[in-house]
Design an enzyme around this catalytic site. Sequence first.
Site, short mmCIF file in Angstrom:
data_model
loop_
_atom_site.label_atom_id
_atom_site.label_comp_id
_atom_site.label_asym_id
_atom_site.label_seq_id
_atom_site.Cartn_x
_atom_site.Cartn_y
_atom_site.Cartn_z
N GLU A 76 2.13 -3.95 -18.38
CA GLU A 76 1.82 -3.03 -19.47
C GLU A 76 2.19 -1.63 -18.99
O GLU A 76 1.42 -0.99 -18.27
CB GLU A 76 0.32 -3.11 -19.83
N CYS A 78 -1.30 5.84 -23.06
CA CYS A 78 0.04 5.23 -22.93
C CYS A 78 0.78 5.20 -24.25
O CYS A 78 2.01 5.27 -24.27
CB CYS A 78 -0.07 3.82 -22.36
P1 NAD Z 1 -2.09 4.35 -11.45
O1 NAD Z 1 -1.48 5.33 -10.53
O2 NAD Z 1 -3.56 4.33 -11.60
O3 NAD Z 1 -1.54 2.95 -10.99
C1 NAD Z 1 -2.01 1.75 -11.51
C2 NAD Z 1 -2.39 0.80 -10.38
O4 NAD Z 1 -1.31 0.65 -9.45
C3 NAD Z 1 -3.59 1.26 -9.57
O5 NAD Z 1 -4.47 0.18 -9.47
C4 NAD Z 1 -3.01 1.66 -8.24
O6 NAD Z 1 -3.88 1.43 -7.15
C5 NAD Z 1 -1.78 0.77 -8.12
N1 NAD Z 1 -0.72 1.36 -7.29
C6 NAD Z 1 -0.28 2.65 -7.30
N2 NAD Z 1 0.73 2.80 -6.42
C7 NAD Z 1 0.96 1.59 -5.85
C8 NAD Z 1 1.88 1.09 -4.85
N3 NAD Z 1 2.80 1.88 -4.28
N4 NAD Z 1 1.81 -0.22 -4.53
C9 NAD Z 1 0.91 -1.02 -5.08
N5 NAD Z 1 0.01 -0.60 -6.04
C10 NAD Z 1 0.03 0.68 -6.40
O7 NAD Z 1 -1.55 4.47 -12.92
P2 NAD Z 1 -0.41 5.42 -13.44
O8 NAD Z 1 0.89 4.79 -13.19
O9 NAD Z 1 -0.60 6.85 -13.03
O10 NAD Z 1 -0.73 5.35 -14.99
C11 NAD Z 1 0.04 6.04 -15.88
C12 NAD Z 1 1.15 5.18 -16.43
O11 NAD Z 1 0.61 3.96 -16.92
C13 NAD Z 1 1.86 5.79 -17.61
O12 NAD Z 1 3.23 5.51 -17.52
C14 NAD Z 1 1.26 5.10 -18.80
O13 NAD Z 1 2.05 5.09 -19.95
C15 NAD Z 1 1.05 3.74 -18.25
N6 NAD Z 1 0.02 3.06 -18.99
C16 NAD Z 1 0.33 2.00 -19.74
C17 NAD Z 1 -0.65 1.37 -20.50
C18 NAD Z 1 -0.37 0.18 -21.35
O14 NAD Z 1 -1.31 -0.43 -21.81
N7 NAD Z 1 0.89 -0.17 -21.61
C19 NAD Z 1 -1.94 1.85 -20.46
C20 NAD Z 1 -2.23 2.94 -19.65
C21 NAD Z 1 -1.25 3.54 -18.91
#
Ligand code: NAD
Length: 445
Positions: free
Chosen positions: A221, A255
């Site tokens: 997602e 998102c």
């Molecule tokens: P985030 O940084 O919280 O990352 C999500 C998860 O990935 C966390 O649990 C984190 O611990 C893990 N993570 C981060 N770096 C990692 C790595 N190098 N290796 C392994 N795991 C790792 O979330 P974010 O990316 O800052 O969130 C924002 C993005 O998410 C935006 O692009 C947004 O559009 C998207 N998003 C999508 C939805 C959806 O439902 N489609 C919902 C919310 C956010």
Amino acid sequence: MTTTYPPLTETEAAALVARLRTTHRSGRTKPLAWRREQLTRLRALLTDNRKAIAEALWADLRKNADEVDRAEIDLTVLEIDDYLENLEGWLAPQPAEIAAPHLPAGTTAHTEFDPLGVALVLSAWNYPIYLLLTPVAGALAAGNAVVVKPSELAEQTSALLARLVPAYLDPGAVALVEGGVAQTTSLLAQDFDHVFYTGNGTVGRIVMRAAAEHLTPVTLELGGKSPVFVDRDADIAAVAARIAATKFTNAGQTCVAPDYVLTDPDTAGALTTALARAVRDLYGDDPRASDGYGRIVNERHFDRLRKLLDSGRTVIGGESDRAEKYIAPTVLLDVRADEPVMQEEIFGPILPILTVADLTEAIEFINDRDKPLALYAFTGNEATKSRLIAETSSGAVNFGLPIYHLTVPALPFGGVGESGMGNYHGRYSLEAFSHRKTVFDAPLT
Ligand code: NAD
């Protein structure tokens, strides 16, 4: 404050998954009664703890209690209630029409949903309850054991869930792991039966690569830039009210928030005036003083967004304060497609307006870029709607009410291309976390 989480070695992660797999193999998670009990307990976790959840989200994101009730708790409860009402019917075996001359007479077949086993749910920080517990509800409804990893960036919410999840859910089948990259990396090395990830595409690729080692299916997602096309025939005051309410909620960190507007030059001017009024109606003359207006999650995202404020010409807002991680609801006009604000998902309270000559140019603009998670349009013209549906590709097309398509459990939610793969919500989550098994039965005589 940034929490330091206990390390999780790969050996410890393997032991955790093995423990949950033993529970799953024992058959405990399969009966409808167990699934309903877990869903009922998950519902209670949410409704018993509204105050504690609101406090954690205020600390993490300055999200106000009303918004927490609506967008975090009630939406998750809606999904859970959908399962409590419909799960039994959805789980009923589906008979298949298989009469065929090459099969023995009396051959029957059906399909049924088979739980996958042990799932991993990795979630984002922007709606840290809803985005985590909605897929968890789907995994439990499908009869799986599940490892739950909240985002470390919403650390108060993560800490609260770390207390509540073991207190409410079956600890033999549901394990919550707190942590960041190190802990997630140890988890991703394990042989799960499904990985469900919400977040950005860079980490999405890391998740998919790790899952490929075990041929584990993934749901990704992801995000991206969700465009809004505003037709010249639309009621601009109503359009502005809806764009402002959905763009600036959670300080734009949604998102499926409208990312940018495409419209003709005349409408752009009228829309700007109407957006200024809509922002005032929502947050008063000083959004910084409004309890209804959020903050940016951390300094890194603040600094990223601060740079995007230099694109185009600021016509609304533009103020920022790093100490408070505050960025005002901002509208940029005269934005060019090659400026920084148009090179990445904004994920903040900045709305660029770009002008196009007509619908054809808008469609070309959209198709020249990554497939969006949502495509929004405000138009009363059915031919325009038909063209947008037929000539573009996106996770969803939504006319008239941005974001709200995701609040309906009966609709599959997910992206396509760079905005993600797979979908969930309601019975689509059941499909994501199950294998649809064929059962074929031919008589011997
Ligand atoms: P985030 O940084 O919280 O990352 C999500 C998860 O990935 C966390 O649990 C984190 O611990 C893990 N993570 C981060 N770096 C990692 C790595 N190098 N290796 C392994 N795991 C790792 O979330 P974010 O990316 O800052 O969130 C924002 C993005 O998410 C935006 O692009 C947004 O559009 C998207 N998003 C999508 C939805 C959806 O439902 N489609 C919902 C919310 C956010």
